[in-house]
Design a protein around this motif. Structure first.
Motif, PDB file in Angstrom:
ATOM      1  N   GLN A 160       0.806  -1.221   0.000  1.00 55.84           N
ATOM      2  CA  GLN A 160       0.000   0.000   0.000  1.00 55.84           C
ATOM      3  C   GLN A 160       0.839   1.271   0.000  1.00 55.84           C
ATOM      4  O   GLN A 160       0.438   2.280  -0.573  1.00 55.84           O
ATOM      5  CB  GLN A 160      -0.927   0.010   1.221  1.00 55.84           C
ATOM      6  N   HIS A 161       1.993   1.254   0.663  1.00 56.03           N
ATOM      7  CA  HIS A 161       2.733   2.501   0.892  1.00 56.03           C
ATOM      8  C   HIS A 161       4.114   2.576   0.234  1.00 56.03           C
ATOM      9  O   HIS A 161       4.641   3.678   0.095  1.00 56.03           O
ATOM     10  CB  HIS A 161       2.914   2.733   2.399  1.00 56.03           C
ATOM     11  N   CYS A 162       4.713   1.449  -0.125  1.00 57.94           N
ATOM     12  CA  CYS A 162       6.115   1.458  -0.550  1.00 57.94           C
ATOM     13  C   CYS A 162       6.359   0.906  -1.949  1.00 57.94           C
ATOM     14  O   CYS A 162       7.272   1.348  -2.645  1.00 57.94           O
ATOM     15  CB  CYS A 162       6.962   0.642   0.425  1.00 57.94           C
ATOM     16  N   GLN A 163       5.573  -0.058  -2.318  1.00 63.57           N
ATOM     17  CA  GLN A 163       5.818  -0.804  -3.551  1.00 63.57           C
ATOM     18  C   GLN A 163       5.794   0.077  -4.798  1.00 63.57           C
ATOM     19  O   GLN A 163       6.562  -0.147  -5.733  1.00 63.57           O
ATOM     20  CB  GLN A 163       4.802  -1.934  -3.683  1.00 63.57           C
ATOM     21  N   ASN A 164       4.961   1.082  -4.810  1.00 65.50           N
ATOM     22  CA  ASN A 164       4.855   1.947  -5.990  1.00 65.50           C
ATOM     23  C   ASN A 164       6.204   2.573  -6.356  1.00 65.50           C
ATOM     24  O   ASN A 164       6.522   2.732  -7.524  1.00 65.50           O
ATOM     25  CB  ASN A 164       3.802   3.025  -5.757  1.00 65.50           C
ATOM     26  N   HIS A 205       9.461   1.684  -4.560  1.00 66.01           N
ATOM     27  CA  HIS A 205      10.586   0.772  -4.359  1.00 66.01           C
ATOM     28  C   HIS A 205      10.465  -0.535  -5.140  1.00 66.01           C
ATOM     29  O   HIS A 205      11.406  -1.316  -5.171  1.00 66.01           O
ATOM     30  CB  HIS A 205      10.776   0.473  -2.871  1.00 66.01           C
ATOM     31  N   GLY A 206       9.309  -0.782  -5.761  1.00 67.66           N
ATOM     32  CA  GLY A 206       9.140  -1.960  -6.594  1.00 67.66           C
ATOM     33  C   GLY A 206       8.657  -3.183  -5.843  1.00 67.66           C
ATOM     34  O   GLY A 206       8.816  -3.290  -4.633  1.00 67.66           O
ATOM     35  N   ASP A 207       8.080  -4.102  -6.584  1.00 64.66           N
ATOM     36  CA  ASP A 207       7.517  -5.302  -5.966  1.00 64.66           C
ATOM     37  C   ASP A 207       8.590  -6.249  -5.437  1.00 64.66           C
ATOM     38  O   ASP A 207       8.323  -7.083  -4.581  1.00 64.66           O
ATOM     39  CB  ASP A 207       6.589  -6.042  -6.940  1.00 64.66           C
ATOM     40  N   LEU A 234      14.117   2.203  -8.336  1.00 65.92           N
ATOM     41  CA  LEU A 234      13.839   2.710  -9.674  1.00 65.92           C
ATOM     42  C   LEU A 234      15.068   3.418 -10.215  1.00 65.92           C
ATOM     43  O   LEU A 234      15.330   4.582  -9.881  1.00 65.92           O
ATOM     44  CB  LEU A 234      12.644   3.667  -9.651  1.00 65.92           C
ATOM     45  N   SER A 235      15.837   2.685 -10.991  1.00 65.00           N
ATOM     46  CA  SER A 235      16.994   3.222 -11.693  1.00 65.00           C
ATOM     47  C   SER A 235      17.859   4.072 -10.755  1.00 65.00           C
ATOM     48  O   SER A 235      18.257   3.609  -9.695  1.00 65.00           O
ATOM     49  CB  SER A 235      16.524   4.019 -12.902  1.00 65.00           C
ATOM     50  N   LEU A 265      15.863  -1.752  -1.906  1.00 65.66           N
ATOM     51  CA  LEU A 265      15.798  -2.200  -0.512  1.00 65.66           C
ATOM     52  C   LEU A 265      16.473  -3.559  -0.361  1.00 65.66           C
ATOM     53  O   LEU A 265      16.224  -4.277   0.603  1.00 65.66           O
ATOM     54  CB  LEU A 265      14.335  -2.265  -0.069  1.00 65.66           C
ATOM     55  N   THR A 266      17.323  -3.874  -1.310  1.00 67.72           N
ATOM     56  CA  THR A 266      17.989  -5.169  -1.345  1.00 67.72           C
ATOM     57  C   THR A 266      19.371  -5.143  -0.713  1.00 67.72           C
ATOM     58  O   THR A 266      20.041  -6.169  -0.658  1.00 67.72           O
ATOM     59  CB  THR A 266      18.128  -5.645  -2.804  1.00 67.72           C
ATOM     60  N   ASP A 267      19.817  -4.010  -0.236  1.00 71.43           N
ATOM     61  CA  ASP A 267      21.158  -3.873   0.334  1.00 71.43           C
ATOM     62  C   ASP A 267      21.095  -4.030   1.850  1.00 71.43           C
ATOM     63  O   ASP A 267      20.865  -3.075   2.580  1.00 71.43           O
ATOM     64  CB  ASP A 267      21.753  -2.507  -0.043  1.00 71.43           C
ATOM     65  N   SER A 268      21.313  -5.258   2.316  1.00 70.74           N
ATOM     66  CA  SER A 268      21.213  -5.504   3.747  1.00 70.74           C
ATOM     67  C   SER A 268      22.292  -4.767   4.533  1.00 70.74           C
ATOM     68  O   SER A 268      22.086  -4.444   5.697  1.00 70.74           O
ATOM     69  CB  SER A 268      21.261  -7.002   4.047  1.00 70.74           C
TER      70      SER A 268
END
Length: 138
Positions: free
Chosen positions: A41-45, A47-49, A54-55, A61-64
């Motif tokens: 609802q709040h992030c996916q738009n 940061h992506g599914d 986005l470029s 959000l993949t950088d642990s």
């Protein structure tokens, strides 16, 4: 006959014991599944599914490493937004993340989801942790 009954009871107890989950595991699953909905609802738009970002505009959000080193600040980023340059996964981003007026429990759930998705494994981010972090926002 008694041996069969005792054997069946023993098997039943083993199955029940194996299926039991700790309170921590139950809490994690509850936070994670709720966080998935908040993320959609709040992030996916932005940061992506798959948390890919986005470029050059929106960080992934993949950088642990980034998430772990900023764990105490993540709740503040969500609540208050984020301005200025940041480096994530070796790339610099200088766009603005808007503040999101969601509750501390929703922040805890979405952080648990993000912290354990997209290749990340950081465990539960609790409501108490988020409340403490929000008190220290700068």
């Amino acid at each position: 006959m008694k041996i069969r009954v005792i054997g069946a009871l023993a098997i039943l107890l083993i199955i029940i014991g194996a299926s039991c989950q700790s309170d921590d595991q139950i809490e994690f699953k509850r936070y994670y599944s709720g966080g998935s909905l908040v993320y959609q609802q709040h992030c996916q738009n932005c940061h992506g599914d798959k948390g890919q970002g986005l470029s050059a505009l929106i960080p992934p959000l993949t950088d642990s490493i980034y998430l772990k080193s900023n764990r105490r600040k993540l709740a503040c980023f969500i609540k208050n937004g984020l301005k200025g340059k940041i480096t994530v996964a070796g790339r610099t981003f200088d766009d603005e993340m808007q503040a999101d007026d969601i509750s501390p429990i929703e922040i805890a759930k979405v952080l648990t989801y993000v912290a354990n998705s997209f290749g990340n494994k950081m465990g539960t981010v609790t409501l108490q942790e988020v409340q403490n972090d929000l008190k220290n926002c700068k």
